[in-house]
Design a protein around this motif. Sequence first.
Motif, PDB file in Angstrom:
ATOM      1  N   LEU A  57       0.906  -1.205   0.129  1.00  0.00           N
ATOM      2  CA  LEU A  57      -0.003  -0.058  -0.046  1.00  0.00           C
ATOM      3  C   LEU A  57       0.832   1.416  -0.036  1.00  0.00           C
ATOM      4  N   GLU A  58       2.015   1.282   0.812  1.00  0.00           N
ATOM      5  CA  GLU A  58       2.841   2.398   0.898  1.00  0.00           C
ATOM      6  C   GLU A  58       3.220   2.717  -0.588  1.00  0.00           C
ATOM      7  N   ARG A  59       3.889   1.714  -1.260  1.00  0.00           N
ATOM      8  CA  ARG A  59       4.234   2.067  -2.744  1.00  0.00           C
ATOM      9  C   ARG A  59       3.261   2.575  -3.560  1.00  0.00           C
ATOM     10  N   CYS A  60       1.857   2.055  -3.557  1.00  0.00           N
ATOM     11  CA  CYS A  60       0.886   2.537  -4.233  1.00  0.00           C
ATOM     12  C   CYS A  60       0.445   4.024  -3.751  1.00  0.00           C
ATOM     13  N   LEU A  61       0.584   4.403  -2.689  1.00  0.00           N
ATOM     14  CA  LEU A  61       0.280   5.813  -2.269  1.00  0.00           C
ATOM     15  C   LEU A  61       1.322   6.603  -2.971  1.00  0.00           C
ATOM     16  N   GLY A  62       2.654   6.205  -2.879  1.00  0.00           N
ATOM     17  CA  GLY A  62       3.564   7.060  -3.518  1.00  0.00           C
ATOM     18  C   GLY A  62       3.350   7.471  -4.961  1.00  0.00           C
ATOM     19  N   ARG A  63       2.850   6.252  -5.869  1.00  0.00           N
ATOM     20  CA  ARG A  63       2.771   6.500  -7.202  1.00  0.00           C
ATOM     21  C   ARG A  63       1.270   7.444  -7.323  1.00  0.00           C
ATOM     22  N   LEU A  64       0.376   7.335  -6.392  1.00  0.00           N
ATOM     23  CA  LEU A  64      -0.707   8.059  -6.446  1.00  0.00           C
ATOM     24  C   LEU A  64      -0.421   9.537  -6.226  1.00  0.00           C
ATOM     25  N   SER A  65       0.363   9.618  -5.534  1.00  0.00           N
ATOM     26  CA  SER A  65       0.658  11.257  -4.719  1.00  0.00           C
ATOM     27  C   SER A  65       1.580  11.822  -5.972  1.00  0.00           C
ATOM     28  N   LEU A  66       2.326  11.188  -6.647  1.00  0.00           N
ATOM     29  CA  LEU A  66       3.043  11.699  -7.826  1.00  0.00           C
ATOM     30  C   LEU A  66       2.261  11.931  -9.154  1.00  0.00           C
ATOM     31  N   GLY A  67       0.995  11.156  -9.155  1.00  0.00           N
ATOM     32  CA  GLY A  67       0.536  11.247 -10.373  1.00  0.00           C
ATOM     33  C   GLY A  67       0.799  10.449 -11.503  1.00  0.00           C
ATOM     34  N   ARG A  68       1.451   9.162 -10.732  1.00  0.00           N
ATOM     35  CA  ARG A  68       2.005   7.940 -11.808  1.00  0.00           C
ATOM     36  C   ARG A  68       1.285   6.747 -11.466  1.00  0.00           C
ATOM     37  N   ALA A  69      -0.023   6.880 -11.066  1.00  0.00           N
ATOM     38  CA  ALA A  69      -0.505   5.735 -10.620  1.00  0.00           C
ATOM     39  C   ALA A  69      -1.227   4.948 -11.798  1.00  0.00           C
ATOM     40  N   PHE A  70      -1.446   3.489 -11.714  1.00  0.00           N
ATOM     41  CA  PHE A  70      -1.995   2.883 -12.722  1.00  0.00           C
ATOM     42  C   PHE A  70      -3.500   2.180 -12.120  1.00  0.00           C
ATOM     43  N   PRO A  71      -4.399   1.741 -13.078  1.00  0.00           N
ATOM     44  CA  PRO A  71      -5.381   1.131 -12.434  1.00  0.00           C
ATOM     45  C   PRO A  71      -5.487  -0.014 -11.358  1.00  0.00           C
ATOM     46  N   ARG A  72      -4.182  -0.764 -11.592  1.00  0.00           N
ATOM     47  CA  ARG A  72      -4.001  -1.613 -10.532  1.00  0.00           C
ATOM     48  C   ARG A  72      -3.444  -1.097  -9.276  1.00  0.00           C
ATOM     49  N   ASP A  73      -3.199   0.113  -9.029  1.00  0.00           N
ATOM     50  CA  ASP A  73      -2.839   0.726  -7.790  1.00  0.00           C
ATOM     51  C   ASP A  73      -4.231   0.927  -6.987  1.00  0.00           C
ATOM     52  N   LEU A  74      -5.255   1.302  -7.565  1.00  0.00           N
ATOM     53  CA  LEU A  74      -6.389   1.464  -6.935  1.00  0.00           C
ATOM     54  C   LEU A  74      -7.063   0.058  -6.581  1.00  0.00           C
ATOM     55  N   SER A  75      -6.893  -0.977  -7.454  1.00  0.00           N
ATOM     56  CA  SER A  75      -7.109  -2.159  -6.944  1.00  0.00           C
ATOM     57  C   SER A  75      -6.415  -2.642  -5.683  1.00  0.00           C
ATOM     58  N   ALA A  76      -5.261  -2.206  -5.725  1.00  0.00           N
ATOM     59  CA  ALA A  76      -4.223  -2.584  -4.554  1.00  0.00           C
ATOM     60  C   ALA A  76      -4.642  -2.028  -3.273  1.00  0.00           C
ATOM     61  N   VAL A  77      -5.205  -0.655  -3.511  1.00  0.00           N
ATOM     62  CA  VAL A  77      -5.759   0.155  -2.196  1.00  0.00           C
ATOM     63  C   VAL A  77      -6.915  -0.376  -1.587  1.00  0.00           C
ATOM     64  N   TYR A 246      -5.137  10.050   2.061  1.00  0.00           N
ATOM     65  CA  TYR A 246      -3.618   9.657   2.132  1.00  0.00           C
ATOM     66  C   TYR A 246      -3.051   9.241   3.390  1.00  0.00           C
ATOM     67  N   TYR A 247      -3.069  10.316   4.365  1.00  0.00           N
ATOM     68  CA  TYR A 247      -2.708  10.146   5.760  1.00  0.00           C
ATOM     69  C   TYR A 247      -3.015   8.970   6.410  1.00  0.00           C
ATOM     70  N   ASP A 248      -4.580   8.576   6.183  1.00  0.00           N
ATOM     71  CA  ASP A 248      -5.163   7.424   7.153  1.00  0.00           C
ATOM     72  C   ASP A 248      -4.795   6.244   6.509  1.00  0.00           C
ATOM     73  N   LEU A 249      -4.602   6.203   5.031  1.00  0.00           N
ATOM     74  CA  LEU A 249      -4.156   4.846   4.282  1.00  0.00           C
ATOM     75  C   LEU A 249      -2.458   4.645   4.651  1.00  0.00           C
ATOM     76  N   LEU A 250      -1.684   5.840   4.863  1.00  0.00           N
ATOM     77  CA  LEU A 250      -0.573   5.601   5.072  1.00  0.00           C
ATOM     78  C   LEU A 250      -0.164   4.908   6.531  1.00  0.00           C
ATOM     79  N   ALA A 251      -1.128   5.608   7.534  1.00  0.00           N
ATOM     80  CA  ALA A 251      -0.903   5.144   8.692  1.00  0.00           C
ATOM     81  C   ALA A 251      -1.664   3.746   8.990  1.00  0.00           C
ATOM     82  N   LEU A 252      -2.408   3.178   7.994  1.00  0.00           N
ATOM     83  CA  LEU A 252      -3.034   1.774   7.940  1.00  0.00           C
ATOM     84  C   LEU A 252      -1.850   1.040   7.598  1.00  0.00           C
ATOM     85  N   SER A 253      -1.185   1.432   6.489  1.00  0.00           N
ATOM     86  CA  SER A 253      -0.024   0.681   6.005  1.00  0.00           C
ATOM     87  C   SER A 253       0.805   0.301   6.953  1.00  0.00           C
ATOM     88  N   GLN A 254       1.346   1.351   7.579  1.00  0.00           N
ATOM     89  CA  GLN A 254       2.341   1.271   8.718  1.00  0.00           C
ATOM     90  C   GLN A 254       1.707   0.305   9.920  1.00  0.00           C
TER      91      GLN A 254
END
Length: 334
Positions: A57-77, A246-254
């Motif tokens: 999840l942490e890596r997916c959030l990184g791509r989302l925040s940089l605007g480089r996400a793919f559909p599979r990143d949303l599926s991963a979330v 974002y921050y809630d998802l990051l905390a969840l990942s941690q």
Amino acid sequence: MDITKTAAGGRLLYQRLLNPLQCIKSLNHRYDQIDFFLQQADIKQPLGKALKETPDLERCLGRLSLGRAFPRDLSAVRESLRQSQNLMTLLKGDSPFQTLSKIYSKLPELKNTLEDAIEESIPVYIEDGYFIKAGYSAELDKVRYTAQNAQQLMKGLEEKYIKETEIQNLRIRYNKLIGYYIEVTPSHLSKVPEYFKQKQKISTATRFTTDKLLMLESEIMQASHKIIKLETELFSDLCAQTLESYYDLLALSQEISVVDVSLALAILSEKYTYVRPEVVEDASIFNIQKARHPVVEATLKEKFHANDCTHNQDTSFLLLTGPNMAGKSTYLRQ
């Protein structure tokens, strides 16, 4: 040492080894988390399975925040939120992982949105399309219906031309270079009507088009482009909604990483019969009995010889001597 199930768990273990704690309260909390799994043997296997199926999840959030996400990143979330629910079910009761439930309590709305919007089978790229579920967008459903109906009309046109020309192996095909075409083998070229316009000739067949075929091709292409445009817009909107948490998802990942590391250390403790140390405030007291270096012991084929180390107020320093390769460094590090 690293038998964690998630990538984030492996990173957390690495950071813990590099940065050992000095706070006794925090240390004891970590020991409590390990003890919990030692006492709850029945949940280890299902918990390990849930962790193994949890994406990074942490890596997916990184791509989302940089605007480089793919559909599979949303599926991963979405999958991370699903597995979080499984973890909470397994960790119910008076566990030392209550933070997980507190964080997740802020995220059900996002999970429901992703469940409604994202297909189970996801393409790699946005341009591949069809990763938004039917029923999520009325406008998208309408355009998809037009595209699918056009495909049926294309099949009907093929059957019509077969009947008119009596060419049984006539086929309407498609490739990215020349689009849709009617393919006729050399043995049936004499049956081709005048309104068939030659498009391309190859060694095994001749390819034609017609005004009707061109019109249908235009409808399909317009619909396909509009599908991609609408799905791209919906994807951007879903990314924006996800980043609001974002921050809630990051905390969840941690917190998932904490569960992973604690479970891994509990399994290691059982395998190598490690015991919980008693941590005291007095830094002058240091008493370890039958200590073993965990990494060296794991790599040895023979039995590791345990060592004692005692240091107290009467001992100002310890002098360690011995020949090269006698194990001095191993003794110091364990």
